[in-house]
Scaffold this active site. Sequence first.
Site, PDB file in Angstrom:
ATOM      1  CE1 TYR A 147      -3.725   2.352   2.206  1.00  0.00           C
ATOM      2  CE2 TYR A 147      -3.478   2.491  -0.160  1.00  0.00           C
ATOM      3  CZ  TYR A 147      -4.090   2.893   0.996  1.00  0.00           C
ATOM      4  OH  TYR A 147      -5.069   3.834   0.952  1.00  0.00           O
TER       5      TYR A 147
ATOM      6  CD  GLU B  92      -1.961   5.277  -6.570  1.00  0.00           C
ATOM      7  OE1 GLU B  92      -2.654   6.191  -6.091  1.00  0.00           O
ATOM      8  OE2 GLU B  92      -2.179   4.066  -6.364  1.00  0.00           O
TER       9      GLU B  92
END
Lengths: 230, 304
Positions: free
Chosen positions: A152, A159
Amino acid sequence: HYEEAYGEARLKCPHVALKQHRKPGFFWWLVLAMAMMRFYIQKGTHKGLYRSIARTLKFFQTFALLEVGHCALGIVRTSVIVTGVQVCSRIFMVWFVTNSIRQIQNEESVILFLVVWTMTEITRYSYYTFNLLHHLPYFIKWARYNLFIVLYPLGVAGELLTIYAALPFVRRSGMYSMRLPNKYNVSFDYYYCLIVFMLSYIPLFPQLFFHMLRQRRRVLHGEVIVEKDD
Amino acid sequence: MKYLRTSLHEAHCIFKCKVEPNATIGEIKSMFHKSHPQWYPARQSIRLDPKGKSLKDEDVLQHLPVGTTATFYFRDLGAQISWVTVFLTEYTGPLVLYLMFYFRVSFIYAPKYDFTTSKHWVVHLACMCHSFHFMKRLLETLFVHRFSHGTMPLRNIFKNCTYYWGFAAWMAYYVNHPLYTPPIYGEQQIRLALIIFLFCQIGNFSIHIALRNLRPPGSKTRKIPYPTKNPFTWIFLLVSCPNYTYELGAWFGFTLMTQCLPVAFFTLVGFIQMTVWAKGKHRSYLKEFRDYPPLRSPILPFIL
């Protein structure tokens, strides 16, 4: 990163419908993983990898909308909002960042989040599929509730780095932006929109991460998951 | 009579008292507040059943299904704030903010435009309309509206003010911008927009007066509203919540007048919210009154 929202959705969906939808999802991400590996083995570089898988990625990432939409029918509104927000953020990344801003498609950060998404989704879909078949191997359960701790944050890093790399190109080209004067009397600056999008990770990421940690504690310690709607 | 009070989340008795059979829930709340000063009456929810509906302040003890000893359940509604306070705060913001943009106070636009005025007369008209609208709302809050509930949860004031103040600033920025473009169809468009705006302002005010007159001062009774001698209230024949209909019309007029996308967006969001409210109100009218006129729609005649 819409795992736990998906978890909520799963609890409320009828099993039959789930089976039909889980299998294709699993298949798509496996296809993607294999395409990525094959490219890298053949070419030895990640440059051009995004271009080769772009169409497949866009296709079934948008397909995910339908899947979520299907589960959303009949679910309490809050789950729809949470799931919707997270699917939308992935679609935003794919369509409005990597698809539109060609110059960043060869960035390492793109490969980073693609790899992370692929691993997360394969683990998650395997978990659901095996769960439905009532034959869940422990290692898959272990993977689902432990890998996220590493995946995660890595995915978020990928991103954010991608968007950060895209900023100068957005600024220079003025894409998706509108300036005054115009007959609608409005202005929009995609550059600042991206910055706001990046900042939104600050409140959202910790909440989702700690939610997953709580889920992990419950599941791996054998407690029943009770989803609380706030 | 003896009463036990237990909290919804902890099963222990927190208050016992002796009261007359003709005591009201409101009086009991005051007594409870005296022994537990942190829970003022407005934040107390008293019910007969933990999952049941909250009892009203006017309910009298002997009319409730209780014996000589009654058990009530208490729930803390959280910090409360009065409706009047919320309305006054949320409406003053847009009034002040818009004027700041209109007068082009420093740091909003480029320094060479500070304290200048727009060369388009529609911008002056828009400022007058916007300010009139919010002045009207403030005065109605103080002198016209009769509120069923005294208070609402405290967090609402932050939510509401963000909405009103945020949108007001966003709209005002573009309408008062030095690079503002006036409406395409010019004077015709502005005139039509002004007529719609004024018509709906009068309409909205008429409805507020009609609703006020339904309810005698200090009471909380609910009645079906009907058309009165005022033609602006004849819309009651077709609509349950014409105050929202007129409000939508006024903002539509303002959008037409300014031809500004943020204003259109504000109108749209307001329309969605008011439709939700109107549908809820319509549903509760239907539930409460057997003889509710069937021709009425919640907000738009025959459509919604």
